[in-house]
Design a protein around this motif. Structure first.
Motif, PDB file in Angstrom:
ATOM      1  N   TYR A  82      69.646  -3.196 -30.247  1.00 61.25           N
ATOM      2  CA  TYR A  82      68.565  -2.226 -30.485  1.00 61.25           C
ATOM      3  C   TYR A  82      69.105  -1.182 -31.459  1.00 61.25           C
ATOM      4  O   TYR A  82      69.692  -0.173 -31.034  1.00 61.25           O
ATOM      5  CB  TYR A  82      68.130  -1.564 -29.164  1.00 61.25           C
ATOM      6  CG  TYR A  82      67.747  -2.590 -28.127  1.00 61.25           C
ATOM      7  CD1 TYR A  82      66.425  -3.007 -27.990  1.00 61.25           C
ATOM      8  CD2 TYR A  82      68.725  -3.190 -27.328  1.00 61.25           C
ATOM      9  CE1 TYR A  82      66.089  -3.989 -27.068  1.00 61.25           C
ATOM     10  CE2 TYR A  82      68.395  -4.168 -26.412  1.00 61.25           C
ATOM     11  CZ  TYR A  82      67.069  -4.568 -26.290  1.00 61.25           C
ATOM     12  OH  TYR A  82      66.742  -5.538 -25.397  1.00 61.25           O
ATOM     13  N   PRO A  83      68.920  -1.414 -32.781  1.00 62.69           N
ATOM     14  CA  PRO A  83      69.565  -0.548 -33.770  1.00 62.69           C
ATOM     15  C   PRO A  83      69.241   0.940 -33.596  1.00 62.69           C
ATOM     16  O   PRO A  83      70.109   1.786 -33.821  1.00 62.69           O
ATOM     17  CB  PRO A  83      69.043  -1.086 -35.104  1.00 62.69           C
ATOM     18  CG  PRO A  83      68.719  -2.526 -34.819  1.00 62.69           C
ATOM     19  CD  PRO A  83      68.240  -2.569 -33.405  1.00 62.69           C
ATOM     20  N   ASN A  84      68.008   1.253 -33.149  1.00 63.77           N
ATOM     21  CA  ASN A  84      67.716   2.693 -32.992  1.00 63.77           C
ATOM     22  C   ASN A  84      68.505   3.287 -31.821  1.00 63.77           C
ATOM     23  O   ASN A  84      68.898   4.459 -31.856  1.00 63.77           O
ATOM     24  CB  ASN A  84      66.208   2.968 -32.880  1.00 63.77           C
ATOM     25  CG  ASN A  84      65.577   2.424 -31.607  1.00 63.77           C
ATOM     26  OD1 ASN A  84      66.094   1.498 -31.004  1.00 63.77           O
ATOM     27  ND2 ASN A  84      64.459   3.010 -31.216  1.00 63.77           N
ATOM     28  N   LEU A  85      68.792   2.471 -30.789  1.00 64.73           N
ATOM     29  CA  LEU A  85      69.598   2.997 -29.678  1.00 64.73           C
ATOM     30  C   LEU A  85      71.064   3.136 -30.097  1.00 64.73           C
ATOM     31  O   LEU A  85      71.739   4.096 -29.713  1.00 64.73           O
ATOM     32  CB  LEU A  85      69.494   2.089 -28.447  1.00 64.73           C
ATOM     33  CG  LEU A  85      68.136   2.031 -27.749  1.00 64.73           C
ATOM     34  CD1 LEU A  85      68.241   1.202 -26.472  1.00 64.73           C
ATOM     35  CD2 LEU A  85      67.610   3.429 -27.425  1.00 64.73           C
ATOM     36  N   ALA A  86      71.535   2.167 -30.891  1.00 66.54           N
ATOM     37  CA  ALA A  86      72.924   2.267 -31.369  1.00 66.54           C
ATOM     38  C   ALA A  86      73.077   3.529 -32.227  1.00 66.54           C
ATOM     39  O   ALA A  86      74.079   4.263 -32.099  1.00 66.54           O
ATOM     40  CB  ALA A  86      73.290   1.023 -32.165  1.00 66.54           C
ATOM     41  N   ALA A  87      72.069   3.810 -33.062  1.00 67.73           N
ATOM     42  CA  ALA A  87      72.126   5.010 -33.908  1.00 67.73           C
ATOM     43  C   ALA A  87      72.030   6.276 -33.053  1.00 67.73           C
ATOM     44  O   ALA A  87      72.671   7.300 -33.342  1.00 67.73           O
ATOM     45  CB  ALA A  87      71.000   4.982 -34.941  1.00 67.73           C
ATOM     46  N   TYR A  88      71.256   6.194 -31.983  1.00 68.27           N
ATOM     47  CA  TYR A  88      71.090   7.332 -31.058  1.00 68.27           C
ATOM     48  C   TYR A  88      72.433   7.668 -30.381  1.00 68.27           C
ATOM     49  O   TYR A  88      72.851   8.831 -30.330  1.00 68.27           O
ATOM     50  CB  TYR A  88      70.028   6.927 -30.041  1.00 68.27           C
ATOM     51  CG  TYR A  88      69.810   7.835 -28.863  1.00 68.27           C
ATOM     52  CD1 TYR A  88      69.274   9.113 -29.023  1.00 68.27           C
ATOM     53  CD2 TYR A  88      70.084   7.387 -27.558  1.00 68.27           C
ATOM     54  CE1 TYR A  88      69.028   9.922 -27.918  1.00 68.27           C
ATOM     55  CE2 TYR A  88      69.842   8.186 -26.458  1.00 68.27           C
ATOM     56  CZ  TYR A  88      69.319   9.451 -26.640  1.00 68.27           C
ATOM     57  OH  TYR A  88      69.077  10.257 -25.549  1.00 68.27           O
ATOM     58  N   VAL A  89      73.108   6.632 -29.914  1.00 69.23           N
ATOM     59  CA  VAL A  89      74.420   6.847 -29.290  1.00 69.23           C
ATOM     60  C   VAL A  89      75.388   7.428 -30.322  1.00 69.23           C
ATOM     61  O   VAL A  89      76.108   8.398 -30.043  1.00 69.23           O
ATOM     62  CB  VAL A  89      74.976   5.523 -28.695  1.00 69.23           C
ATOM     63  CG1 VAL A  89      76.417   5.694 -28.240  1.00 69.23           C
ATOM     64  CG2 VAL A  89      74.102   5.063 -27.532  1.00 69.23           C
ATOM     65  N   ALA A  90      75.370   6.881 -31.531  1.00 69.28           N
ATOM     66  CA  ALA A  90      76.275   7.373 -32.581  1.00 69.28           C
ATOM     67  C   ALA A  90      75.974   8.840 -32.906  1.00 69.28           C
ATOM     68  O   ALA A  90      76.890   9.633 -33.159  1.00 69.28           O
ATOM     69  CB  ALA A  90      76.131   6.508 -33.838  1.00 69.28           C
ATOM     70  N   ARG A  91      74.685   9.194 -32.868  1.00 67.83           N
ATOM     71  CA  ARG A  91      74.305  10.589 -33.129  1.00 67.83           C
ATOM     72  C   ARG A  91      74.880  11.514 -32.057  1.00 67.83           C
ATOM     73  O   ARG A  91      75.378  12.596 -32.343  1.00 67.83           O
ATOM     74  CB  ARG A  91      72.772  10.685 -33.126  1.00 67.83           C
ATOM     75  CG  ARG A  91      72.239  11.480 -34.236  1.00 67.83           C
ATOM     76  CD  ARG A  91      70.763  11.395 -34.522  1.00 67.83           C
ATOM     77  NE  ARG A  91      69.917  10.574 -33.719  1.00 67.83           N
ATOM     78  CZ  ARG A  91      69.433   9.380 -34.102  1.00 67.83           C
ATOM     79  NH1 ARG A  91      69.703   8.878 -35.264  1.00 67.83           N
ATOM     80  NH2 ARG A  91      68.653   8.692 -33.296  1.00 67.83           N
ATOM     81  N   GLY A  92      74.817  11.069 -30.820  1.00 65.10           N
ATOM     82  CA  GLY A  92      75.407  11.867 -29.737  1.00 65.10           C
ATOM     83  C   GLY A  92      76.908  12.001 -29.927  1.00 65.10           C
ATOM     84  O   GLY A  92      77.477  13.097 -29.809  1.00 65.10           O
ATOM     85  N   GLU A  93      77.557  10.869 -30.235  1.00 65.15           N
ATOM     86  CA  GLU A  93      79.020  10.876 -30.378  1.00 65.15           C
ATOM     87  C   GLU A  93      79.477  11.719 -31.574  1.00 65.15           C
ATOM     88  O   GLU A  93      80.627  12.149 -31.614  1.00 65.15           O
ATOM     89  CB  GLU A  93      79.524   9.439 -30.555  1.00 65.15           C
ATOM     90  CG  GLU A  93      79.378   8.606 -29.296  1.00 65.15           C
ATOM     91  CD  GLU A  93      79.684   7.130 -29.520  1.00 65.15           C
ATOM     92  OE1 GLU A  93      80.030   6.450 -28.552  1.00 65.15           O
ATOM     93  OE2 GLU A  93      79.567   6.659 -30.673  1.00 65.15           O
TER      94      GLU A  93
END
Ligand SMILES: N[C@@H](CCC(=O)N[C@@H](CS)C(=O)NCC(=O)O)C(=O)O
Length: 218
Positions: free
Chosen positions: A183-194
């Motif tokens: 789920y690319p938007n979730l992967a980007a979401y996690v990366a944004r948090g990190e």
């Protein structure tokens, strides 16, 4: 008043920041609150001193003067209520952010924990190869729903909140499974948090526990 939290003395994840002290460290960094860490061994976690802080003999705990708390969600809610930056001022937006905190812990985390427990303790069981795809699919149901709701937004409901902090830490527990990456938007979401500076400080501090004592991992 000094805030003291507890964390694993022996880091089972070798400093990958998956244990639940990470979410408390991150919340304290977002809130700009200094804190001390008491490292506890697996043995000490089940002894009376720690059980008086945590009835289930787990980490994290939180101490501030006479206040002693357990449960990462309750700890983060306490921090978010007392300091700016983790919950919106507007009452309705605040209630929705709190709903996302519960969603992270009550709706998204359970299938993720069930899957990771199976990978830890059921690997050598006869049913493991059949059970894992089923557990993956249970996780995918929640990730698919979450992905749809997040869409192309940065955070779950407006600005970053304690709901996002918990959701990102919950999703991070899937690290190495490849599931979030579906789920690319979730992967980007996690990366944004990190990528948040507060996250990075918290991650570095928990990693230092492992790098200062690498032989301590289980
Ligand atoms: N629902 C609790 C779960 C706490 C928990 O499972 N902590 C783990 C570390 S992440 C632990 O202490 N495990 C060792 C044990 O249960 O003996 C929370 O969110 O704080």
């Amino acid at each position: 008043m000094t805030i003291t939290i507890t964390a694993f003395e022996s880091s089972p994840d070798r400093g990958r920041g998956l244990a639940r002290d990470m979410r408390v460290r991150w919340a304290l960094e977002e809130a700009g609150q200094p804190y001390a860490v008491r490292l506890v061994s697996f043995k000490a976690m089940k002894e009376p001193a720690h059980l008086s802080r945590h009835p289930f003999g787990q980490i994290p705990t939180y101490e501030e003067g006479d206040l002693v708390l357990f449960e990462s969600g309750a700890i983060i809610f306490h921090i978010a209520e007392r300091h700016a930056g983790l919950l919106p001022e507007n009452a309705d937006a605040r209630a929705r952010a709190i709903a996302w905190m519960f969603a992270a812990l009550n709706t998204v985390e359970p299938p993720i924990v069930e899957r990771s427990m199976a990978t830890l303790i059921e690997r050598d069981k006869s049913w493991y190869d059949e059970r894992l795809p089923m557990l993956d699919d249970h996780v995918r149901v929640r990730l698919g729903e979450l992905s749809k709701r997040l869409g192309d937004a940065d955070w779950l409901d407006g600005g970053f909140s304690a709901g996002d902090l918990l959701m990102v830490t919950v999703l991070r527990r899937l690290e190495g499974s490849g599931l979030v990456e579906e789920y690319p938007n979730l992967a980007a979401y996690v990366a944004r948090g990190e990528a948040r500076p507060a996250y990075q400080r918290a991650f570095a501090d928990q990693l230092a526990v492992f790098t200062d004592n690498p032989s301590s991992s289980r």
